[in-house]
Design an enzyme around this catalytic site. Structure first.
Site, mmCIF file in Angstrom:
data_model
loop_
_atom_site.group_PDB
_atom_site.id
_atom_site.type_symbol
_atom_site.label_atom_id
_atom_site.label_comp_id
_atom_site.label_asym_id
_atom_site.label_seq_id
_atom_site.Cartn_x
_atom_site.Cartn_y
_atom_site.Cartn_z
ATOM 1 N N ASN A 131 0.837 -1.199 0.000
ATOM 2 C CA ASN A 131 0.000 0.000 0.000
ATOM 3 C C ASN A 131 0.872 1.250 0.000
ATOM 4 O O ASN A 131 1.615 1.484 0.949
ATOM 5 C CB ASN A 131 -0.897 0.015 1.243
ATOM 6 C CG ASN A 131 -1.757 1.260 1.320
ATOM 7 O OD1 ASN A 131 -2.793 1.328 0.682
ATOM 8 N ND2 ASN A 131 -1.336 2.255 2.095
ATOM 9 N N GLU A 132 0.842 2.009 -1.080
ATOM 10 C CA GLU A 132 1.478 3.327 -1.153
ATOM 11 C C GLU A 132 2.964 3.303 -0.817
ATOM 12 O O GLU A 132 3.469 4.197 -0.130
ATOM 13 C CB GLU A 132 0.748 4.327 -0.260
ATOM 14 C CG GLU A 132 -0.672 4.607 -0.709
ATOM 15 C CD GLU A 132 -1.319 5.754 0.049
ATOM 16 O OE1 GLU A 132 -0.616 6.454 0.808
ATOM 17 O OE2 GLU A 132 -2.529 5.954 -0.117
#
Length: 823
Positions: free
Chosen positions: A378-379
């Site tokens: 995630n990110e």
């Protein structure tokens, strides 16, 4: 609340002037909308729109998880939040009490419990202003307890703050010195939003308590979720549920990912969250509080099933994201996490006699959950490090479960070096789906309706896992709606999309905007919730090609003053000069005469020191000071800047209208990992151009910004750093048309995000019924839904239509017309 407008026949609508209370009479702007109803565009999957759940803003404990007792197992700790103790949310009522961690603990991962010297009592205040109860409703009390006496009487009562009972108490006889679970039920006789749970023990000796719980019997489908919140989510009819985050997925601490299961500050790991609740871990939450894992992976899967949505879990990739930059380089640890992910798939899909399928069955669900998609990471801000680890996950999952779609991601923004590199790696590796995240200003969403028009139709599909316009006003929802018409038009590329975040407790806000707001007794959908609901419940099966005329517009040159700022950094500025395009001086300041020409925002510590302008507070954020004329255009700004200390670099602003509308060159931003030009409109920022430039502490940089028309060139130490032309048009009138094969209806979806009404000639090209069902969202741009007033609500009407007709779409509105074709 805006006055409702009656949608009239086509003939009358053609001449109608629509008025919005308080804004005067709006003018009409003429448009055309041509639909080729004989053709079929991209198919739209049933899972197109879903919801993103992250435990942020107290979305789980104190939110969707219906538990009413806060810190029920006395595990709160300063490592979760500096203000926490084991007695946070508890208060003594009588006697002596102490939170202890000894060999008498309930289990290894539930280490602390409460020790009472009898007679004694303790009070829990729940979340928000207290524990909310409704008259006539039943609440199940439970506690794990033990006593050093043969028998100890225990009483549990729900009271008001003064101690008056709100229902008959539960009376329990605790027996023996072994941990035992005791239960009882309280029926509330009086409603309250400020209730307390009072637990008392009588007699003498010592009483120990753990896992003190108060749960309403009335939960969503009896599965322990707060009914009103779950019902609002279910009403969206989401195609998927993405969980458990978000930044909490892959952010650890100095313990990294190696922390034992009973330690805190570790990444979210699914095995911590299943099994009997008293045996689950509690954990530090990235957003600044404790998470009990009472809402765990089993409950997420069950909730997705209960609302008819596809489960989409996300697991850590062992590379931090969300502003952190760290990768774990332990092959054994990586393989453990890969195996944990394989075990997760078995937990979701395996037969009841498999190792992890058996655990699912033991929790009450022998049938598989039907997992088809799983995200890894995630990110992440380290693209190459992330992708190397993602590849290991993907390889192992594909080998054992080839039907599972393994979702990668593209970092934390909609553009930039990380975004470009990750997309390159994903394309080269033939990844099936890439998760994009971005939060931008309303103008960005109005300007980028065509974002996905140019995406490779044969490349990875897009999962737009997090997006929102940066506020909760109706105008934000209008801009999102405009963008969503582009998502649907490109449904062959954008396969999944979810607004984020989903939930926010109004007293515990770490992030806004949010879709659904709540407190301990009420919940309400934001304007964006109403907009998402409109789109999510009227998707259609495929796109129908359509075109619309554009709004007449002119692009004025970039104008505005200049500014200096810092973000969690101390910096020095000197020799500020502004000249016009002919080289004539517009402004010059070497700070020899002080800083009287600069306007301060009140943030930071700005002072002239040794003939330079210094912002010395290395913790202050967004310390913008401004100077000059807001009408300046076609100018060159020169300034010398030096980072003194702190996490980031420095910021040089131009085109400054006010504190919410400007451009700035953010040098050494994002914890000094990249530099970018950001455009702020209405306080919301979007990135126009970026790269990986970092800023050295103590080094003086020559910064030059050349503004010409709408083109800007940027120079660092005499070398061109980058340039851009801000020529995107914020088109307020957008449309998409889809077809519902079940009903045989065309769904004409029109966004009119302006103060003018849109008088539109609609040409469908096929015979249709004479009336259509219209659903309209309309309001003032600044309207905000609250607990006490929801000005943005859908209204439903009948409207006259024909194969070709004229309809006036109200100002600041979204209209869906469901038109039945007769062909």
């Amino acid at each position: 609340m805006p006055r409702k407008h009656v949608l009239l026949s086509a003939a009358l609508a053609a001449s109608l002037l629509v008025a919005v209370p308080g804004s005067g009479t709006a003018a009409d702007t003429d448009y055309t909308l041509k639909v080729d109803a004989t053709k079929k565009g991209a198919p739209i999957d049933d899972t197109m729109y879903g919801v993103f759940f992250e435990d942020i803003n107290r979305a789980a404990d104190g939110g969707l998880h219906a538990e009413l007792v806060q810190n029920r197992s006395f595990e709160y700790d300063p490592v979760d939040n500096a203000s926490y103790t084991g007695l946070t949310s508890w208060a003594p009522h009588s006697g002596t009490l102490d939170v202890v961690d000894d060999s008498g603990r309930l289990n290894e991962r539930n280490r602390r419990h409460l020790k009472l010297g009898l007679p004694a009592g303790v009070i829990n205040s729940g979340y928000n202003s207290g524990i909310a109860v409704r008259s006539g409703q039943r609440y199940d009390f439970s506690v794990w307890a033990r006593t050093d006496q043969v028998s100890t009487p225990l009483t549990a009562a729900i009271t008001d703050p003064a101690g008056t009972p709100l229902g008959d108490p539960v009376k329990i006889d605790v027996r023996g010195d072994g941990w035992t679970r005791y239960t009882g039920t309280v029926r509330a006789k009086t409603s309250s939003t400020t209730g307390r749970l009072l637990v008392t023990g009588g007699g003498t000796g010592t009483l120990r308590l753990d896992m003190v719980s108060l749960m309403p019997q009335d939960t969503f489908k009896g599965h322990g979720l707060r009914r009103d919140l779950a019902e609002k989510i279910a009403a969206l009819k989401p195609g998927f549920v993405r969980f458990p985050g978000g930044c909490i997925v892959n952010t650890g601490s100095h313990h990294g990912y190696e922390a034992p299961n009973y330690e805190r500050r570790r990444s979210f790991q699914w095995k911590d969250t299943i099994g009997p609740v008293e045996q689950r871990a509690t954990n530090w939450n990235f957003w600044g509080y404790n998470q009990s894992y009472g809402l765990g992976y089993y409950e997420y899967f069950q909730f997705a099933e209960d609302i008819g949505a596809m489960p989409l879990p996300v697991v850590p990739a062992l590379v931090t994201g969300c502003g952190q930059n760290r990768a774990t380089d332990d092959p054994a640890l990586l393989q453990r996490h890969v195996q944990d992910t394989l075990d997760l798939i078995e937990f979701a899909n395996g037969p009841a006699d498999s190792t992890w399928g058996r655990k699912r069955a033991e929790m009450g669900h022998p049938e598989p959950f039907g997992l088809t998609h799983l995200g890894v990471g995630n990110e992440e801000n380290l693209p190459d490090e992330f992708f190397a680890r993602f590849t290991e996950f993907r390889k192992a999952i594909n080998a054992r479960y080839p039907d599972i779609t393994v979702v990668s991601n593209s970092g934390p923004d909609d553009t930039g070096a990380t975004f470009d590199r990750l997309w390159q790696l994903n394309r080269q590796a033939g990844v099936k789906m890439v998760d994009e995240h971005y939060y931008n200003s309303p103008s960005w969403f109005l300007e980028n309706n065509n974002r996905y028009d140019s995406y490779d139709r044969n490349g990875p599909k897009v999962f737009l896992g997090e997006y929102a316009s940066l506020d909760n006003k109706f105008f934000n929802a209008l801009s999102e709606a405009s963008f969503m018409t582009g998502l649907e038009r490109n449904a062959d590329v954008v396969k999944l999309a979810s607004y984020a975040p989903l939930l926010a407790n109004e007293d515990y806000v770490q992030w806004r905007p949010d879709m659904i707001w709540f407190n301990n007794h009420a919940s309400w959908g934001s304007a964006s919730y109403e907009m998402q609901k409109l789109f999510m419940t009227n998707v259609g099966d495929h796109v129908v090609p359509s075109t619309a005329s554009a709004t007449p517009s002119t692009r004025e040159p970039i104008t505005g003053a200049i500014g200096l700022s810092t973000w969690a950094t101390a910096a020095t500025y000197d020799d500020v000069n502004v000249t016009d395009a002919a080289g004539r001086s517009l402004f010059s300041d070497d700070f020899s005469a002080g800083d009287t020409r600069w306007t301060k925002s009140g943030r930071g510590a700005w002072n002239v020191v040794n003939g330079a302008y210094v912002q010395s507070d290395a913790a202050a954020e967004d310390t913008l000071v401004t100077a000059g004329d807001r009408t300046w255009r076609d100018y060159t700004l020169n300034v010398k800047a030096t980072k003194q200390s702190g996490r980031e670099g420095f910021l040089v602003a131009f085109g400054v209208k006010d504190t919410g509308n400007y451009y700035w060159w953010n040098l050494g931003g994002w914890n000094n990992t990249q530099s970018a030009v950001e455009k702020a409109v209405g306080g919301g920022k979007s990135v126009l151009v970026s790269d990986g430039t970092r800023i050295d502490t103590g080094r003086t940089y020559d910064v030059r910004v050349e503004v010409r028309g709408r083109h800007v060139a940027l120079y660092l130490d005499g070398q061109k750093w980058g340039e851009f032309t801000d020529d995107e048009v914020a088109e307020p009138f957008r449309q998409v048309v889809t077809r519902d094969l079940t009903t045989g209806e065309l769904i004409v979806k029109v966004v009119n995000a302006q103060d003018n009404a849109a008088r539109t000639r609609v040409d469908l090209g096929v015979p249709v019924s004479s009336t259509a069902r219209a659903t309209v969202l309309q309001g003032r741009p600044d309207d905000v839904n609250t607990e006490f007033a929801q000005p943005i609500r859908a209204r439903h009407e009948q409207v006259g239509v024909a194969s070709s007709f004229t309809h006036t779409f109200p100002p600041n509105s979204v209209t869906f017309l469901r038109i039945r074709s007769r062909s």
